[in-house]
Design an enzyme around this catalytic site. Structure first.
Site, PDB file in Angstrom:
ATOM      1  N   ASP A 156     -50.116 -42.144   1.128  1.00 55.80           N
ATOM      2  CA  ASP A 156     -49.040 -43.130   1.101  1.00 55.80           C
ATOM      3  C   ASP A 156     -48.920 -43.720  -0.303  1.00 55.80           C
ATOM      4  O   ASP A 156     -49.884 -44.284  -0.830  1.00 55.80           O
ATOM      5  CB  ASP A 156     -49.359 -44.233   2.124  1.00 55.80           C
ATOM      6  CG  ASP A 156     -48.203 -45.177   2.372  1.00 55.80           C
ATOM      7  OD1 ASP A 156     -47.499 -45.542   1.422  1.00 55.80           O
ATOM      8  OD2 ASP A 156     -48.024 -45.577   3.540  1.00 55.80           O
ATOM      9  N   HIS A 189     -45.836 -42.215   3.723  1.00 48.75           N
ATOM     10  CA  HIS A 189     -45.301 -43.430   4.349  1.00 48.75           C
ATOM     11  C   HIS A 189     -44.085 -43.148   5.232  1.00 48.75           C
ATOM     12  O   HIS A 189     -43.543 -44.063   5.834  1.00 48.75           O
ATOM     13  CB  HIS A 189     -44.910 -44.428   3.250  1.00 48.75           C
ATOM     14  CG  HIS A 189     -44.750 -45.843   3.713  1.00 48.75           C
ATOM     15  ND1 HIS A 189     -45.809 -46.620   4.145  1.00 48.75           N
ATOM     16  CD2 HIS A 189     -43.648 -46.645   3.814  1.00 48.75           C
ATOM     17  CE1 HIS A 189     -45.381 -47.822   4.485  1.00 48.75           C
ATOM     18  NE2 HIS A 189     -44.064 -47.863   4.295  1.00 48.75           N
ATOM     19  N   SER A 197     -44.971 -50.483   8.511  1.00 49.00           N
ATOM     20  CA  SER A 197     -44.855 -51.093   7.188  1.00 49.00           C
ATOM     21  C   SER A 197     -44.541 -52.584   7.313  1.00 49.00           C
ATOM     22  O   SER A 197     -45.347 -53.342   7.848  1.00 49.00           O
ATOM     23  CB  SER A 197     -43.807 -50.337   6.364  1.00 49.00           C
ATOM     24  OG  SER A 197     -43.850 -50.704   5.019  1.00 49.00           O
TER      25      SER A 197
END
Length: 279
Positions: A223, A256, A147
């Site tokens: 996600d 995620h 991320s």
């Protein structure tokens, strides 16, 4: 440098240290996994950069990287994501800025410029520190992350190809200069002149001529941040225009979380090992 914890794992050692950082002007904490092979020879080094709201502890607890690192004889360092502590400017109610959200950049705006120097810390200070204390082959380094950390890994890799022989990412923020959860942070850290943001945007660094030999990216199709924040198709377009080989995997049904990251962690470490150990 103060040893906070040490535990044997897969024949090696998982440790956590704290030290006084000149770059960040505060104490900083990092985790390091040292494989058993380090007893016989210097080992390659793989940096893992974590995402928003995280510290080194998230990947240590949930990343499931030690078995693959031990099998491939690679040390893995997991730095913190930002400076922390009394006297460090923060916005406690804003999870996208301040503590846990350093974005791996060197801030230029007050009051953040003194402490938020994560690029210098990751690129210069911490490598110099660990090279003095551990038997690491500093000529064989790779970098990856998740991320915000995926964003940091790719930007650091693009700007320092002589340092990092391999770069990969899980669900990276591909174009932080236009993503809703990163634009405000870039402005607070770097000011309102968006030209200064280009140094911390993967797609714009590529447009400005920075290159990687190749790049591996994994992204979950489920996600929740995919459409608004991550947008890997922008990175795909940038890499295609620059003839950078990009291996992009859209993983059906994955989100995620570290359930996603840990699922593909061993594949990423094996990919780096091909470039750091067997090359």
């Amino acid at each position: 440098m103060e040893l906070l914890s040490s535990s044997k794992a897969f024949g090696g050692s998982q440790r956590v240290y704290r030290h006084d950082s000149a770059a960040c002007a505060c104490p900083m904490t990092f985790a390091i996994f040292l494989p058993q092979q380090i007893e016989d020879r210097p080992v390659p080094l793989l940096w893992y950069l974590s995402g928003l709201t995280c510290s080194h502890q998230n990947v240590v607890d949930k990343g499931e990287y030690r078995a693959a690192a031990a099998a491939n004889g690679i040390a893995i360092i997991c730095p913190d994501t930002s400076p922390r502590g009394e006297g460090v400017p923060d916005e406690p109610d804003n999870w996208q800025f301040g503590s846990g959200a350093g974005f791996y950049l060197d801030a230029t705006q007050e009051p953040y410029a003194k402490n938020y120097r994560m690029e210098s810390y990751i690129r210069d200070e911490l490598p110099d520190l660990v090279s003095q204390h551990f038997s690491l082959d500093m000529g064989r380094q790779g970098i990856f992350g998740h991320s915000m950390g995926g964003h940091g890994a790719i930007t650091l890799g693009l700007k320092n190809p002589q340092r990092y022989s391999s770069v990969s990412a899980f669900a990276p923020i591909s174009q932080p200069s236009t993503a809703g959860w990163s634009r405000p942070a870039l402005e607070k850290y770097l000011g309102s002149d968006e030209a200064a943001w280009r140094a911390y945007d993967s797609t714009l660094l590529i447009a400005d001529g920075h290159r990687l030999p190749d790049l591996l990216v994994d992204q979950g199709s489920a996600d929740g941040f995919l459409q608004e924040g991550l947008r890997p198709w922008l990175l795909e377009v940038a890499c295609a225009a620059a003839d950078i080989p990009l291996e992009l995997h859209m993983r059906d049904g994955y989100d995620h979380s570290y359930n996603f990251v840990s699922t593909f962690m061993a594949q990423h470490i094996a990919w780096h090992a091909q470039r750091l150990v067997t090359a």
